[in-house]
Design a protein around this motif. Structure first.
Motif, PDB file in Angstrom:
ATOM      1  N   PHE A 190      33.933  -1.002 -96.667  1.00 42.14           N
ATOM      2  CA  PHE A 190      33.367   0.234 -96.146  1.00 42.14           C
ATOM      3  C   PHE A 190      32.432   0.835 -97.186  1.00 42.14           C
ATOM      4  CE2 PHE A 190      37.704  -0.264 -94.531  1.00 42.14           C
ATOM      5  CZ  PHE A 190      37.526  -0.161 -93.157  1.00 42.14           C
ATOM      6  N   ILE A 224      37.305   7.755 -92.735  1.00 40.14           N
ATOM      7  CA  ILE A 224      36.192   6.800 -92.716  1.00 40.14           C
ATOM      8  C   ILE A 224      35.678   6.708 -91.289  1.00 40.14           C
ATOM      9  CG2 ILE A 224      35.475   4.418 -93.105  1.00 40.14           C
ATOM     10  CD1 ILE A 224      37.621   4.150 -95.189  1.00 40.14           C
ATOM     11  N   GLU A 228      30.715   3.366 -90.906  1.00 44.02           N
ATOM     12  CA  GLU A 228      30.751   3.084 -92.341  1.00 44.02           C
ATOM     13  C   GLU A 228      31.368   1.716 -92.662  1.00 44.02           C
ATOM     14  OE1 GLU A 228      30.852   7.553 -94.241  1.00 44.02           O
ATOM     15  OE2 GLU A 228      32.745   6.774 -93.432  1.00 44.02           O
ATOM     16  N   LEU A 229      31.722   0.967 -91.643  1.00 39.96           N
ATOM     17  CA  LEU A 229      32.214  -0.400 -91.840  1.00 39.96           C
ATOM     18  C   LEU A 229      31.049  -1.310 -92.231  1.00 39.96           C
ATOM     19  CD1 LEU A 229      34.464  -2.632 -91.494  1.00 39.96           C
ATOM     20  CD2 LEU A 229      33.643  -2.837 -89.125  1.00 39.96           C
TER      21      LEU A 229
END
Length: 390
Positions: A190, A224, A228-229
């Motif tokens: 991430f 997260i 955002e991966l």
């Protein structure tokens, strides 16, 4: 094989040399003493277009390769910066740039790559953990599913450049080991903001590489977002290796430049120093031979690193060469800085003559970003086809 540099490569070497000489050794001595991130230096490097040399043209890079990046790093290192220059390229165009360019979604590329290339965005990577060390597959930091996103909890250690970073590349487990099909299953990457609720860090007091902080990082229910991966959920292990092996190349380039600089400082000092009559101490074979040996070893590491970079650029396997070059460089430059200090005698111990900083900084790379022992394990297992002992 053609060992000649083309016109654009020669131009990059000249540009790197000019920038390095403009700042010089005194700049780095002061930054080291202040334990201060070299912001002005890095901004100048980026403005000259050197940061983005291996990143895509559509985002502001030059679209060239790791060979060009190696040439830039080693020449910046050789003109004053030393092995820390390799770390600057490691955390920004490698951890930030390569990971996003190769595996990030298009929206992330458009948002972040131009800023990384221009120097407006600094990066770091949170990988190492207190109870895992080199054994990345044993990391425990966990990102549990939370709606479309995740919640991150855990701890990292020895994370470089957190204080100066805007973005952090995080490697975490997203699947419990018991639910995984293999040891490599369940790792994901991430890219998140450093300034985020639940993320905190504590600097580590250390011996060298003082212009870049190292920190323990803590994640306490950090949110997260799904955007955002980086790469493939649960299958980030192979993608991570692509990032880490290019890290080896810039590390080696920084070390090669450090070795060149340390040897040159020793030769210059020995040429000026006269103790017995009018003969400079550089005429004594007791000083000549060890420095000549160090020079040969550094040259060998340089050429092997060029091979690793070239094979990466050609899409060929390069892991063995990258790891072997890093092993050679770390050992050779450790000896070169030690021998340079010995050549200078007491003045080699003085901050005024700069070699002590090169010696302190390069010592890190005998065990980081991967230790000598793990490289030898890799060579024995992958190249010699010997059984694993661990």
């Amino acid at each position: 094989m053609d060992f000649r540099f083309d016109e654009s490569q020669r131009m990059m070497i000249d540009t790197a040399r000019q920038i390095g000489q403009r700042f010089g050794l005194e700049y780095w001595r002061k930054q080291d003493a202040a334990r201060s991130f070299p912001a002005e230096y890095w901004r100048t490097v980026c403005e000259a277009g050197l940061c983005g040399v291996a990143l895509p043209e559509e985002y502001g890079g030059s679209g060239l390769g790791m060979m060009e990046m190696s040439l830039i790093v080693e020449n910046l290192a050789a003109t004053g910066g030393g092995s820390t220059v390799g770390q600057l390229f490691m955390i920004n165009p490698i951890f930030g740039g390569v990971s996003i360019a190769r595996f990030g979604p298009e929206a992330m590329r458009k948002e972040l790559l131009p800023g990384i290339i221009s120097g407006e965005i600094n990066c770091c990577m949170a990988l190492t953990e207190p109870d895992a060390g080199t054994n990345t597959l044993e990391i425990r930091t966990f990102a549990s599913a939370d709606g479309d996103g995740w919640r991150l909890n855990g701890r990292k250690i020895w994370i470089t450049g957190v204080q100066s970073a805007n973005k952090m590349l995080i490697v975490a487990r997203t699947k419990k080991v018991a639910d995984s099909t293999s040891r490599t299953d369940g790792l994901s990457m991430f890219m998140i903001d450093v300034q985020r609720e639940g993320l905190s860090f504590t600097p580590i007091d250390k011996l060298g590489t003082c212009t870049l902080d190292s920190s323990s990082v803590f994640f306490d229910d950090v949110a997260i977002e799904p955007t955002e991966l980086i790469g493939t959920l649960h299958q980030g292990w192979r993608e991570l290796l692509d990032v880490l092996n290019t890290e080896r190349i810039v590390t080696t380039a920084g070390l090669v430049g450090t070795g060149e600089l340390a040897i040159q400082l020793a030769v210059d000092y020995a040429n000026d120093r006269k103790v017995f009559g009018n003969t400079p101490i550089s005429a004594y074979q007791g000083l000549q031979f060890p420095l000549a040996q160090c020079h040969v070893e550094v040259q060998a590491a340089r050429l092997l690193n060029y091979k690793a970079a070239t094979q990466f650029d050609m899409g060929l396997p390069y892991g063995s060469e990258a790891n072997a070059a890093k092993l050679l460089a770390a050992q050779a430059v450790s000896r070169a800085t030690e021998r340079a200090m010995q050549t200078m005698g007491g003045m080699g111990y003085s901050k005024e003559f700069h070699v002590e900083r090169l010696w302190r900084d390069c010592r890190l790379f005998r065990f980081a970003p991967v230790s000598e022992e793990m490289i030898l394990n890799y060579v024995a297992n992958h190249d010699l086809k010997m059984p694993r002992s661990y």
